[in-house]
Design a protein around this motif. Structure first.
Motif, PDB file in Angstrom:
ATOM      1  N   PHE A  87       0.814  -1.165  -0.095  1.00 29.97           N
ATOM      2  CA  PHE A  87      -0.014  -0.071  -0.192  1.00 29.97           C
ATOM      3  C   PHE A  87       0.616   1.176  -0.089  1.00 29.97           C
ATOM      4  O   PHE A  87       2.113   1.334   0.154  1.00 29.97           O
ATOM      5  N   THR A  88       0.207   2.304  -0.410  1.00 31.75           N
ATOM      6  CA  THR A  88       1.013   3.607  -0.103  1.00 31.75           C
ATOM      7  C   THR A  88      -0.070   4.729   0.010  1.00 31.75           C
ATOM      8  O   THR A  88      -1.314   4.671   0.284  1.00 31.75           O
ATOM      9  N   ARG A  89       0.485   5.984   0.393  1.00 33.47           N
ATOM     10  CA  ARG A  89      -0.569   7.104   0.803  1.00 33.47           C
ATOM     11  C   ARG A  89      -0.951   7.768  -0.408  1.00 33.47           C
ATOM     12  O   ARG A  89       0.000   8.210  -1.352  1.00 33.47           O
ATOM     13  N   GLY A 138      -4.584  11.630   0.942  1.00 32.25           N
ATOM     14  CA  GLY A 138      -4.201  11.336   2.279  1.00 32.25           C
ATOM     15  C   GLY A 138      -4.929   9.835   2.699  1.00 32.25           C
ATOM     16  O   GLY A 138      -5.043   9.619   3.797  1.00 32.25           O
ATOM     17  N   GLU A 139      -5.091   9.218   1.765  1.00 34.55           N
ATOM     18  CA  GLU A 139      -5.811   7.712   2.040  1.00 34.55           C
ATOM     19  C   GLU A 139      -4.642   6.628   1.699  1.00 34.55           C
ATOM     20  O   GLU A 139      -4.025   6.934   0.886  1.00 34.55           O
ATOM     21  N   LEU A 140      -5.157   5.537   2.415  1.00 30.52           N
ATOM     22  CA  LEU A 140      -4.399   4.343   2.367  1.00 30.52           C
ATOM     23  C   LEU A 140      -4.812   3.674   1.027  1.00 30.52           C
ATOM     24  O   LEU A 140      -6.140   3.258   1.070  1.00 30.52           O
ATOM     25  N   VAL A 141      -3.811   3.499  -0.002  1.00 27.09           N
ATOM     26  CA  VAL A 141      -4.491   2.846  -1.351  1.00 27.09           C
ATOM     27  C   VAL A 141      -3.587   1.587  -1.662  1.00 27.09           C
ATOM     28  O   VAL A 141      -2.221   1.581  -1.266  1.00 27.09           O
ATOM     29  N   THR A 142      -4.099   1.127  -2.679  1.00 27.12           N
ATOM     30  CA  THR A 142      -3.371  -0.181  -3.305  1.00 27.12           C
ATOM     31  C   THR A 142      -2.375   0.523  -4.455  1.00 27.12           C
ATOM     32  O   THR A 142      -2.657   1.818  -4.566  1.00 27.12           O
ATOM     33  N   VAL A 143      -1.697  -0.305  -4.932  1.00 26.03           N
ATOM     34  CA  VAL A 143      -0.900  -0.104  -6.139  1.00 26.03           C
ATOM     35  C   VAL A 143      -1.754   0.411  -7.057  1.00 26.03           C
ATOM     36  O   VAL A 143      -1.217   1.351  -8.278  1.00 26.03           O
TER      37      VAL A 143
END
Length: 250
Positions: free
Chosen positions: A115-117, A121-126
């Motif tokens: 995951f990444t930001r 400002g949300e936690l998201v997948t690639v």
């Protein structure tokens, strides 16, 4: 003879499908959280054969198959190995369960915790799908915020609990449907269940559960089986040619 061609031909088709499945496993051997597939074959129908010219009570010799087919492609949900990455947004689940993510097609499930930001400002997948918590999409605040994800799945932002990861489990994971992009969809009527006894490791990713050496061995065995069936088709074709052109001429 014609039956022999069909029997051997069905074997070739079965091995071709099995090879496709193995090739897909090998292509995803380095994909985080990937679950390998196994092609399971079965006999079309076996029939009993008896010794001829022995009267009504002729003894059974055994059974003879009339071809093969792939019964199902099953997904193996064994845990893969876990490796450190140093990225605090990479997550790995030790134990059962899946991360829940929001996609345009609805909620989907994955073991890939890469995951990444996002810019929002949300936690998201690639692929940009939002990772879900108990309260919806997980908010990480601005880039300067200090984010920590605890072993129990709690998401801490600036020392305050922002949310808890939505880790989903299912009574029968074999019913989950692969949809590509390392995502699973729940079958109709399948409900999420709470999970217990798991650990979320921040800064780690789960390997795929593909054993490359074993898959290569299976690939070679499948190729050999395909080759043998191909030779059987050629042999039956040669016999049929003789029956039509030589025996028929006599």
């Amino acid at each position: 003879m014609i039956r022999g061609i069909y029997v051997a031909g069905s074997g070739m088709m079965t091995e071709a499908t099995r090879t496709d499945v193995i090739a897909n496993n090998l292509a995803n051997a380095s994909t985080a959280g990937y679950r390998k597939d196994v092609a399971i074959g079965k006999d079309f129908r076996s029939m009993l054969i008896r010794r001829i010219n022995d009267g009504p009570n002729s003894p059974l010799i055994g059974s003879m198959g009339v071809g093969s087919v792939i019964d199902e492609v099953a997904t193996i949900h064994e845990q893969g190995g876990i490796r450190p990455t140093g990225n605090k947004f990479d997550l790995a689940i030790e134990g059962r369960g899946f991360f829940a993510v929001e996609t345009p097609a609805g909620v989907r499930y994955t073991r890939n915790g890469g995951f990444t930001r996002s810019a929002q400002g949300e936690l998201v997948t690639v692929d940009g799908y939002r990772v879900l918590g108990q309260g919806g999409a997980i908010q990480l605040g601005d880039p300067e915020s200090q984010v920590y994800i605890a072993d129990d799945g709690r998401v801490m932002v600036d020392d305050a609990e922002a949310d808890t990861l939505r880790i989903a489990d299912f009574a029968d994971v074999k019913r989950l449907v692969k949809e590509g992009a390392n995502l699973f969809a729940a079958a109709p009527g399948q409900q999420e269940e709470p999970v217990a006894g798991i650990t979320v490791r921040a800064g780690y990713l789960e390997h795929s559960n593909v054993n490359v050496v074993a898959e290569m061995v299976n690939l070679i065995a499948g190729y050999r089986a395909y080759e043998i069936n191909g030779k059987a088709v050629q042999a039956h074709d040669s016999l049929l040619d003789k029956a039509v052109n030589d025996v028929g001429r006599v």
